[in-house]
Design a protein around this motif. Structure first.
Motif, PDB file in Angstrom:
ATOM      1  N   TYR A 179       0.801  -1.201  -0.121  1.00 29.81           N
ATOM      2  CA  TYR A 179      -0.089   0.116   0.173  1.00 29.81           C
ATOM      3  C   TYR A 179       0.814   1.297  -0.102  1.00 29.81           C
ATOM      4  O   TYR A 179       0.482   2.137  -0.540  1.00 29.81           O
ATOM      5  CB  TYR A 179      -0.873   0.029   1.283  1.00 29.81           C
ATOM      6  N   GLY A 180       2.060   1.248   0.679  1.00 24.00           N
ATOM      7  CA  GLY A 180       2.876   2.406   0.699  1.00 24.00           C
ATOM      8  C   GLY A 180       3.508   3.034  -0.581  1.00 24.00           C
ATOM      9  O   GLY A 180       3.815   3.944  -0.762  1.00 24.00           O
ATOM     10  N   LYS A 181       3.611   1.807  -1.640  1.00 23.13           N
ATOM     11  CA  LYS A 181       4.073   2.316  -2.938  1.00 23.13           C
ATOM     12  C   LYS A 181       2.827   2.166  -3.991  1.00 23.13           C
ATOM     13  O   LYS A 181       3.336   2.910  -5.114  1.00 23.13           O
ATOM     14  CB  LYS A 181       5.102   1.038  -3.246  1.00 23.13           C
ATOM     15  N   ALA A 182       1.894   1.875  -3.698  1.00 25.98           N
ATOM     16  CA  ALA A 182       0.841   1.753  -4.821  1.00 25.98           C
ATOM     17  C   ALA A 182      -0.710   1.452  -4.218  1.00 25.98           C
ATOM     18  O   ALA A 182      -0.974   0.942  -3.333  1.00 25.98           O
ATOM     19  CB  ALA A 182       0.905   0.372  -5.825  1.00 25.98           C
ATOM     20  N   HIS A 183      -1.304   2.907  -4.560  1.00 28.00           N
ATOM     21  CA  HIS A 183      -2.705   2.846  -4.069  1.00 28.00           C
ATOM     22  C   HIS A 183      -3.257   3.966  -4.866  1.00 28.00           C
ATOM     23  O   HIS A 183      -2.773   4.841  -5.761  1.00 28.00           O
ATOM     24  CB  HIS A 183      -2.785   3.456  -2.801  1.00 28.00           C
ATOM     25  N   SER A 184      -4.521   4.278  -4.668  1.00 26.60           N
ATOM     26  CA  SER A 184      -5.458   5.180  -5.390  1.00 26.60           C
ATOM     27  C   SER A 184      -6.607   5.808  -4.499  1.00 26.60           C
ATOM     28  O   SER A 184      -7.237   4.943  -3.754  1.00 26.60           O
ATOM     29  CB  SER A 184      -6.159   4.359  -6.617  1.00 26.60           C
ATOM     30  N   GLU A 185      -6.658   6.873  -4.611  1.00 31.22           N
ATOM     31  CA  GLU A 185      -7.560   7.948  -3.887  1.00 31.22           C
ATOM     32  C   GLU A 185      -8.575   8.346  -4.701  1.00 31.22           C
ATOM     33  O   GLU A 185      -8.424   8.900  -5.677  1.00 31.22           O
ATOM     34  CB  GLU A 185      -7.009   8.918  -2.973  1.00 31.22           C
ATOM     35  N   THR A 186     -10.050   8.226  -4.430  1.00 31.13           N
ATOM     36  CA  THR A 186     -11.342   8.918  -5.061  1.00 31.13           C
ATOM     37  C   THR A 186     -11.935   9.622  -4.083  1.00 31.13           C
ATOM     38  O   THR A 186     -12.288   9.297  -3.150  1.00 31.13           O
ATOM     39  CB  THR A 186     -11.974   7.848  -5.787  1.00 31.13           C
ATOM     40  N   LEU A 187     -12.624  10.909  -4.730  1.00 32.34           N
ATOM     41  CA  LEU A 187     -13.223  11.824  -3.851  1.00 32.34           C
ATOM     42  C   LEU A 187     -14.348  12.102  -4.774  1.00 32.34           C
ATOM     43  O   LEU A 187     -14.456  12.626  -5.695  1.00 32.34           O
ATOM     44  CB  LEU A 187     -12.646  13.104  -3.190  1.00 32.34           C
ATOM     45  N   GLU A 188     -15.794  12.027  -4.341  1.00 30.31           N
ATOM     46  CA  GLU A 188     -16.826  12.464  -5.001  1.00 30.31           C
ATOM     47  C   GLU A 188     -17.984  13.116  -4.185  1.00 30.31           C
ATOM     48  O   GLU A 188     -18.202  12.731  -3.158  1.00 30.31           O
ATOM     49  CB  GLU A 188     -17.491  11.185  -5.567  1.00 30.31           C
ATOM     50  N   LEU A 189     -18.229  14.438  -4.944  1.00 28.11           N
ATOM     51  CA  LEU A 189     -19.556  15.259  -4.235  1.00 28.11           C
ATOM     52  C   LEU A 189     -20.695  14.987  -5.243  1.00 28.11           C
ATOM     53  O   LEU A 189     -20.536  15.258  -6.335  1.00 28.11           O
ATOM     54  CB  LEU A 189     -18.940  16.784  -4.064  1.00 28.11           C
TER      55      LEU A 189
END
Length: 463
Positions: A263-273
């Motif tokens: 996880y420290g090297k590869a991850h993705s974040e998404t935010l939606e309103l």
């Protein structure tokens, strides 16, 4: 034609027994229930209520979807390994899914989805960025396989005393739920179950089939080849809107089947309103989404300078991809609704999960069959235009390829598609039958090839 029946479908999902001989694996990404024409909260927006002895503690649903597609020959002066074949036989895909849900405690529930997928996409799901079958993805094994699609825990905390009725649906327990709440979902799931929802264009099992229409094409959302990942999704939902945020794992390599747990090297974040509103008496919803992915992606500019054009050789850890998406749905009348999407990503680095689209815009409408005395039928018409960043198109023009497209050379033009479907409701069979037509201009962004006409049909069973 492949044999198909309701009983065989159930046996397929339970036993993993093949009822067809196919050429490539297919997988689903969407829920099983058709969305209504009038905007209404889809399953991801409706939630189980606190535990009560009067509420059912179990939920069980099933779906099976069969899609067959074929295209006549088209203009193709040259081709490569990642091109759409100029001539090929019709291809068929099949998916079967059980949706099991169990209420655990006050506000807590667990959902488990065993799934069977088999079948084939045109040209092994290559040669078109906005691919015409949303039930087909790039799995090399031709045999149907049984696997776990989703297995996640959900906890809901009520914020206030106002309640709403929650209907029984796939991955949703019936009851009386809070109208304002906080929810946490953790486990194996598909992010498209929670983000980028749209009542008119989101589920290829019952709506538009084209990849560029079922989601924001520029959202390179984290998922393995089958469309699932391990993630945590936090939701704040009110009657007027919602805020959703997630952190998810990504595949070990582009479009790969294995999730990278570093996880420290590869991850993705998404935010939606999400915000609901009314124009006069007609309801609408607008959604704004942003994402950032960190992974060992290749670089298009660097790969273009290499004699071998090997994009995989340019991969380095810690590279990022960012982008956004806008999503609108609007009721025009009780029978007709409109939708539109606009999305973008920076396009500097290798497409990592979804498909090779860096910019996309779509517009469409859906109508019930009320005017011709078929109120449960659906007619859908839509168009989508997809584009590439300058580094991405230069790489393809030099002769490179990604995991979806690459004709060996490129006379660049936006890839455009128009799709029309008519869904006939068969209530006694719990099924819909949908003929589908797509016209695709500049497949794989190449003005020298095409246009391509894709004719198809879909049979969808759900209960």
């Amino acid at each position: 034609m492949l044999p198909f029946s309701y009983r065989k479908g159930v046996l397929l999902a339970v036993l993993g027994t093949s009822v067809l001989t196919v050429q490539a694996q297919t997988v689903p990404r969407r829920s099983a229930t058709p969305a209504p024409v009038a905007p209404a909260p889809p399953p991801a927006l409706q939630h189980p209520a606190p535990d009560s002895s009067r509420q059912p503690n179990w939920s069980l649903h099933f779906q099976q979807t069969l899609v067959t597609q074929w295209h006549p020959s088209f203009r193709a002066p040259y081709a490569a390994d990642y091109s759409l074949a100029q001539r090929e036989k019709a291809k068929t895909s099949l998916t079967s899914t059980f949706f099991l849900g169990r209420r655990l405690w006050r506000g807590g529930s667990f959902f488990f989805n065993p799934e069977l997928a088999g079948g084939s996409g045109l040209s092994q799901a290559r040669g078109i960025a906005g691919f015409p079958n949303g039930e087909t993805f790039r799995i090399g094994d031709p045999a149907p396989h049984l696997y776990v699609a989703r297995a996640f825990l959900r906890q809901v905390w009520a914020l206030g005393t106002e309640t709403q009725v929650v209907e029984d649906a796939p991955n949703q327990l019936a009851g009386s739920g809070p109208a304002r709440f906080l929810a946490l979902n953790v486990g194996k799931l598909s992010l498209t179950d929670f983000f980028d929802q749209n009542s008119y264009s989101h589920d290829p099992r019952s709506q538009f089939l084209n990849w560029g229409l079922m989601s924001n094409g520029g959202w390179d959302y984290p998922a393995n080849t089958r469309g699932y990942t391990v993630a945590a999704v936090l939701e704040y939902v009110t009657p007027l809107g919602a805020v959703r945020a997630s952190s998810a794992l990504v595949p070990t390599y582009a479009n790969g089947p294995t999730i990278d747990f570093h996880y420290g090297k590869a991850h993705s974040e998404t935010l939606e309103l999400t915000r609901t509103y009314h124009l006069g008496r007609q309801a609408g919803t607008v959604r704004a989404l942003g994402f950032r992915t960190v992974a060992g992606m290749g670089d298009y500019r660097t790969a273009t300078l290499r004699p071998d054009l090997d994009l995989t050789a340019t991969r380095q850890p810690g590279r990022t991809k960012t982008g956004f998406g806008l999503n609108l749905e609007q009721t025009l009348t009780p029978e007709v609704g409109l939708f539109a999407r606009l999305s973008y990503n920076d396009g500097r680095r290798e497409t990592w999960a979804f498909t090779e689209i860096d910019r996309s815009a779509s517009l469409g409408a859906v109508s019930t069959g009320t005017r011709w005395h078929r109120p449960n039928d659906r007619l859908g018409l839509a168009v989508v235009a997809n584009g590439l960043s300058q580094p991405h198109r230069s790489f393809l023009a030099a002769g490179g390829h990604g995991f979806m497209i690459g004709d060996g050379q490129l006379n660049y033009a936006p890839e455009m598609a128009a799709e029309a479907y008519y869904s006939v409701n068969l209530p006694r069979q719990h099924a819909t039958l949908s003929p589908d037509y797509q016209l695709i201009l500049n497949p794989a962004y190449n003005h020298d090839r095409g246009p391509v006409q894709v004719l198809g049909g879909r049979l969808h069973v759900a209960f």
